[in-house]
Design a protein around this motif. Structure first.
Motif, PDB file in Angstrom:
ATOM      1  N   GLN A  13     -94.229 -42.844  21.564  1.00  0.00           N
ATOM      2  CA  GLN A  13     -94.014 -44.287  21.530  1.00  0.00           C
ATOM      3  C   GLN A  13     -93.403 -44.680  20.195  1.00  0.00           C
ATOM      4  OE1 GLN A  13     -97.535 -46.488  22.490  1.00  0.00           O
ATOM      5  NE2 GLN A  13     -97.930 -45.312  24.336  1.00  0.00           N
ATOM      6  N   ASP A  69     -90.761 -49.440  27.683  1.00  0.00           N
ATOM      7  CA  ASP A  69     -92.122 -49.421  28.197  1.00  0.00           C
ATOM      8  C   ASP A  69     -92.272 -50.582  29.180  1.00  0.00           C
ATOM      9  OD1 ASP A  69     -94.810 -49.471  28.699  1.00  0.00           O
ATOM     10  OD2 ASP A  69     -95.421 -49.332  26.599  1.00  0.00           O
ATOM     11  N   GLN A  72     -95.873 -52.396  29.315  1.00  0.00           N
ATOM     12  CA  GLN A  72     -96.157 -53.372  28.261  1.00  0.00           C
ATOM     13  C   GLN A  72     -95.114 -54.492  28.233  1.00  0.00           C
ATOM     14  OE1 GLN A  72     -96.644 -51.535  24.440  1.00  0.00           O
ATOM     15  NE2 GLN A  72     -97.475 -53.359  23.508  1.00  0.00           N
ATOM     16  N   TYR A  73     -93.872 -54.183  28.567  1.00  0.00           N
ATOM     17  CA  TYR A  73     -92.776 -55.161  28.543  1.00  0.00           C
ATOM     18  C   TYR A  73     -92.065 -55.128  29.894  1.00  0.00           C
ATOM     19  CZ  TYR A  73     -93.742 -54.598  23.599  1.00  0.00           C
ATOM     20  OH  TYR A  73     -94.380 -54.522  22.383  1.00  0.00           O
ATOM     21  N   THR A  84     -91.380 -51.562  22.647  1.00  0.00           N
ATOM     22  CA  THR A  84     -91.736 -50.151  22.481  1.00  0.00           C
ATOM     23  C   THR A  84     -90.778 -49.277  23.280  1.00  0.00           C
ATOM     24  OG1 THR A  84     -94.066 -50.690  22.170  1.00  0.00           O
ATOM     25  CG2 THR A  84     -93.554 -48.430  22.786  1.00  0.00           C
TER      26      THR A  84
END
Length: 150
Positions: A13, A69, A72-73, A84
């Protein structure tokens, strides 16, 4: 973009931020929730003109991928100035990739800066770049001290 490190078989990451200069320091632009970047790598070989460097070079059966990602997004955009990137060493053969991959992130013009990566032009805008190090692992959280015997 921060450099990232990890085992060759882990997804690495890479924290990425949209920042601006406030006159004395770099500040994360928490108002940026709309910038879209192109996370995919455009090359799998060294290409100084594009800013790609593979040390060592990839061999048959090795490929490096980079994606956003989406957990998360999910929109694929920055959220509060942060994003990320996920790096993977995809192996179809028996040789894991252990090494450093440096690659630029294709960004809109307003996120470029005068990085002068090639030391030839301090007046040219460049995409940001950072490195992912595969095969470097920081250790185990539950081990305080590890001694190797020869």
């Amino acid at each position: 973009m921060d450099n990232t490190y990890g085992a060759e078989n882990d997804t690495l990451q890479m924290p990425t931020r949209a920042e601006y200069w406030n006159g004395s320091s770099w500040i994360t632009n928490i108002d940026d929730s709309c910038s879209i970047v192109t996370p995919a790598l455009a090359s799998q070989v060294n290409d100084a003109a594009l800013g790609y460097q593979f040390e060592p070079a990839l061999v048959s059966g090795q490929q490096i991928t980079r994606a956003n990602d989406l957990i998360q997004y999910p929109s694929g955009k920055f959220a509060n100035g942060e994003f990320t990137l996920l790096w993977d060493a995809v192996i179809t053969g028996s040789n894991d990739y252990r090494g450093q991959v440096t690659a630029p992130l294709i960004v809109p013009d307003w996120l470029q800066w005068y990085w002068n990566w090639d030391n030839t032009s301090s007046t040219t805008l460049y995409d940001p770049r950072a490195s992912a190090y595969f095969g470097r692992y920081r250790g185990h959280d539950r081990i305080i001290y590890w001694r190797e015997k020869r």
